[in-house]
Design a protein around this motif. Structure first.
Motif, PDB file in Angstrom:
ATOM      1  N   CYS B  33      23.898  79.174 -81.079  1.00  0.00           N
ATOM      2  CA  CYS B  33      24.682  78.293 -81.333  1.00  0.00           C
ATOM      3  C   CYS B  33      24.392  77.349 -82.117  1.00  0.00           C
ATOM      4  O   CYS B  33      23.149  77.248 -81.905  1.00  0.00           O
ATOM      5  CB  CYS B  33      25.424  77.485 -80.226  1.00  0.00           C
ATOM      6  SG  CYS B  33      26.520  75.814 -80.654  1.00  0.00           S
ATOM      7  N   LEU B  34      25.295  76.888 -83.220  1.00  0.00           N
ATOM      8  CA  LEU B  34      24.236  76.310 -84.445  1.00  0.00           C
ATOM      9  C   LEU B  34      25.093  74.983 -84.461  1.00  0.00           C
ATOM     10  O   LEU B  34      24.821  73.895 -85.027  1.00  0.00           O
ATOM     11  CB  LEU B  34      24.854  76.684 -85.846  1.00  0.00           C
ATOM     12  CG  LEU B  34      25.023  78.359 -86.295  1.00  0.00           C
ATOM     13  CD1 LEU B  34      26.161  78.722 -86.891  1.00  0.00           C
ATOM     14  CD2 LEU B  34      23.825  78.794 -86.724  1.00  0.00           C
ATOM     15  N   THR B  35      26.062  74.470 -83.223  1.00  0.00           N
ATOM     16  CA  THR B  35      26.320  73.921 -82.777  1.00  0.00           C
ATOM     17  C   THR B  35      27.261  72.718 -83.707  1.00  0.00           C
ATOM     18  O   THR B  35      27.571  71.728 -83.762  1.00  0.00           O
ATOM     19  CB  THR B  35      25.070  72.325 -82.763  1.00  0.00           C
ATOM     20  OG1 THR B  35      24.839  72.322 -83.987  1.00  0.00           O
ATOM     21  CG2 THR B  35      24.359  73.017 -82.038  1.00  0.00           C
ATOM     22  N   CYS B  36      27.952  73.984 -84.432  1.00  0.00           N
ATOM     23  CA  CYS B  36      29.000  73.150 -86.010  1.00  0.00           C
ATOM     24  C   CYS B  36      30.332  72.672 -85.607  1.00  0.00           C
ATOM     25  O   CYS B  36      30.862  72.120 -85.909  1.00  0.00           O
ATOM     26  CB  CYS B  36      29.076  74.767 -86.682  1.00  0.00           C
ATOM     27  SG  CYS B  36      30.145  76.046 -85.879  1.00  0.00           S
ATOM     28  N   GLY B  37      30.718  72.833 -84.418  1.00  0.00           N
ATOM     29  CA  GLY B  37      32.411  72.584 -84.159  1.00  0.00           C
ATOM     30  C   GLY B  37      33.144  73.293 -83.940  1.00  0.00           C
ATOM     31  O   GLY B  37      34.262  72.593 -83.383  1.00  0.00           O
ATOM     32  N   CYS B  39      34.696  75.708 -82.728  1.00  0.00           N
ATOM     33  CA  CYS B  39      34.826  75.857 -81.483  1.00  0.00           C
ATOM     34  C   CYS B  39      35.198  74.771 -80.778  1.00  0.00           C
ATOM     35  O   CYS B  39      37.110  75.075 -80.593  1.00  0.00           O
ATOM     36  CB  CYS B  39      33.869  76.910 -80.923  1.00  0.00           C
ATOM     37  SG  CYS B  39      32.574  75.381 -80.189  1.00  0.00           S
ATOM     38  N   ARG B  54      32.068  73.599 -77.284  1.00  0.00           N
ATOM     39  CA  ARG B  54      30.731  73.330 -77.822  1.00  0.00           C
ATOM     40  C   ARG B  54      29.629  72.436 -76.104  1.00  0.00           C
ATOM     41  O   ARG B  54      28.318  72.723 -76.284  1.00  0.00           O
ATOM     42  CB  ARG B  54      30.515  72.161 -78.961  1.00  0.00           C
ATOM     43  CG  ARG B  54      28.927  72.447 -79.614  1.00  0.00           C
ATOM     44  CD  ARG B  54      29.486  71.964 -80.856  1.00  0.00           C
ATOM     45  NE  ARG B  54      30.048  70.188 -80.755  1.00  0.00           N
ATOM     46  CZ  ARG B  54      29.734  69.936 -82.015  1.00  0.00           C
ATOM     47  NH1 ARG B  54      29.237  69.865 -82.543  1.00  0.00           N
ATOM     48  NH2 ARG B  54      31.014  68.729 -81.860  1.00  0.00           N
ATOM     49  N   CYS B  87      33.988  81.328 -84.239  1.00  0.00           N
ATOM     50  CA  CYS B  87      32.780  80.864 -84.439  1.00  0.00           C
ATOM     51  C   CYS B  87      31.995  81.873 -85.667  1.00  0.00           C
ATOM     52  O   CYS B  87      31.823  83.502 -85.341  1.00  0.00           O
ATOM     53  CB  CYS B  87      32.581  81.019 -82.691  1.00  0.00           C
ATOM     54  SG  CYS B  87      30.436  81.542 -82.829  1.00  0.00           S
TER      55      CYS B  87
HETATM   56  S1  SF4 Z   1      31.784  77.339 -82.757  1.00  0.00           S
HETATM   57 FE1  SF4 Z   1      31.094  76.375 -81.047  1.00  0.00          FE
HETATM   58  S2  SF4 Z   1      29.742  78.203 -80.589  1.00  0.00           S
HETATM   59 FE2  SF4 Z   1      30.110  78.494 -82.187  1.00  0.00          FE
HETATM   60  S3  SF4 Z   1      28.208  78.590 -83.480  1.00  0.00           S
HETATM   61 FE3  SF4 Z   1      29.700  76.808 -83.451  1.00  0.00          FE
HETATM   62  S4  SF4 Z   1      30.025  74.855 -81.858  1.00  0.00           S
HETATM   63 FE4  SF4 Z   1      28.471  77.175 -81.416  1.00  0.00          FE
END
Ligand code: SF4
Ligand code: SF4
Lengths: 127, 243
Positions: B33-37, B39, B54, B87
């Motif tokens: 997980c990159l914690t991009c958000g 999802c 997340r 994701c």
């Molecule tokens: S989409 Fe969600 S699970 Fe995937 S990398 Fe981003 S924060 Fe992590």
């Protein structure tokens, strides 16, 4: 699959009467009927989950919503009532048979009032 | 207003997410997980019970097992998989959710889902409404006869149960035969006009599978096996899932 279904729906209702929602296809949002949610008892949360879907449907301005499966049909039907949109939610098979002129009087449970009496197959067999 | 910071425990223990990683192909990518958000921003369950995908994954990664195992949010994620689709790392959050569901004592899981699964285990129909194979066969035959008579254009229409050698095996949501049998007919008509050689099965006809949603994996498998084995016994080539 997504394109096949669009082909069928457009063939039934006419290209100009099909309105896609936004976002669509794999970017679309789940309506909230899946995953066991319908039977989970968390009804308030289920309606909140479905708010996005209801807003998407209303934003199309379409008169009808076609649902692809039972869970979705059940859930979206409830969303339509709960959020006051009151748009009819129909199964695909209903629309196919209606367009073919073979939809009998007892197979119209989910059609709206505007289509209930349209092109009825064997109207004399109504019960 | 910002939420209060989450407090972490002391040293790292054996955590639930590691067990889930072991059983998923590629570990479900659960540690990428990159914690991009992405999802959470497109998940309709975001915000329910103060949770989002997340956050759920981060809490699992941080070993907050007690919290992730006790939140009812796992029953509000519909396992729709949109989060995987968006994701960048293709992280399988719904599998994590499924496994957390499976870790709940069975009797503590939502009663309605337990009830629907238990109904499906009552007889060979695997119907969440408990209808027996005999009841189903009776309703189908009865409705078919009625329509053949009322709509003579469809006098040759078939709606067979257990037709040996049919090409398509069709399952059926229980709601129609049990509560609104007329709704089965439009699909029969379409199959008839298309010239499809199809059949229902007396075993495993119930299309809904609440044992899967219950995360009762043995019962889920039993239902799938009952249905697929029957389709194979009948010599059907294609399984049509109408759910
Ligand atoms: S989409 Fe969600 S699970 Fe995937 S990398 Fe981003 S924060 Fe992590
Ligand atoms: S699978 Fe669950 S977490 Fe992922 S988008 Fe769907 S509801 Fe949200």
């Amino acid at each position: 699959m997504a394109e096949d279904l669009r082909y069928i729906v457009k063939s039934i209702v006419g290209e100009e009467n099909f309105i896609d929602m936004t976002p669509n296809r794999s970017n679309n949002y789940c309506c909230g009927g899946g995953g066991g949610f319908l039977q989970s008892g968390f009804n308030e949360q289920r309606l909140e989950f479905g708010r996005l879907k209801d807003e998407q449907i209303k934003a199309t301005g379409a008169d009808y919503c076609i649902a692809g499966c039972h869970n979705c049909h059940d859930q979206i039907h409830k969303l339509s009532e709960h959020y006051g949109g009151n748009y009819p939610v129909v199964h695909l098979w209903t629309m196919i048979c209606l367009s073919l002129g073979i939809l009998g009087p007892n197979e119209r449970e989910y059609l709206g009032d505007d289509l209930k009496e349209v092109n009825v197959f064997h109207p004399e067999t109504a019960i | 207003m910002a939420e209060p910071a989450i407090k972490l425990g002391g040293k790292r223990k054996s955590i639930f997410i590691d067990k889930v990683k072991e059983i998923l192909p590629e570990g479900g990518n659960l540690n990428l997980c990159l914690t991009c958000g992405a999802c959470s921003s497109g998940c309709p369950a975001t915000g329910l019970e103060g949770m989002d995908p997340r956050k759920f994954l981060r809490m699992a990664a941080l070993g907050m097992d007690e919290e992730i195992m006790s939140t009812p949010w796992v029953w509000m994620c519909t396992l729709c998989q949109r989060c995987i689709y968006v994701c960048p790392m293709k992280i399988d959050i719904p599998q994590l959710v499924h496994n957390v569901r499976a870790s709940w004592p069975r009797e503590k899981r939502p009663k309605g889902i337990i009830g629907s699964c238990d109904m499906a285990l009552r007889n060979d129909s695997c119907s969440a409404m408990g209808a027996t194979p005999e009841d189903f066969t009776f309703v189908v035959e009865d409705v078919l006869e009625e329509y053949k008579e009322a709509q003579p254009e469809f006098a040759d229409m078939e709606a067979p149960v257990d037709k040996q050698g049919a090409e398509f095996f069709l399952n059926q949501n229980s709601r129609e035969p049990v509560t609104e049998p007329d709704e089965m007919v439009p699909l029969w008509k379409i199959l008839h006009l298309a010239g499809a050689n199809w059949t229902y099965g007396s075993k495993g006809w119930g299309g809904e599978n609440y044992c899967m949603f219950l995360a009762d994996d043995d019962a889920w498998k039993h239902i799938i096996k009952t249905s697929v084995n029957h389709a194979e016994d009948l010599g059907c080539k294609i399984y049509l899932n109408t759910e």
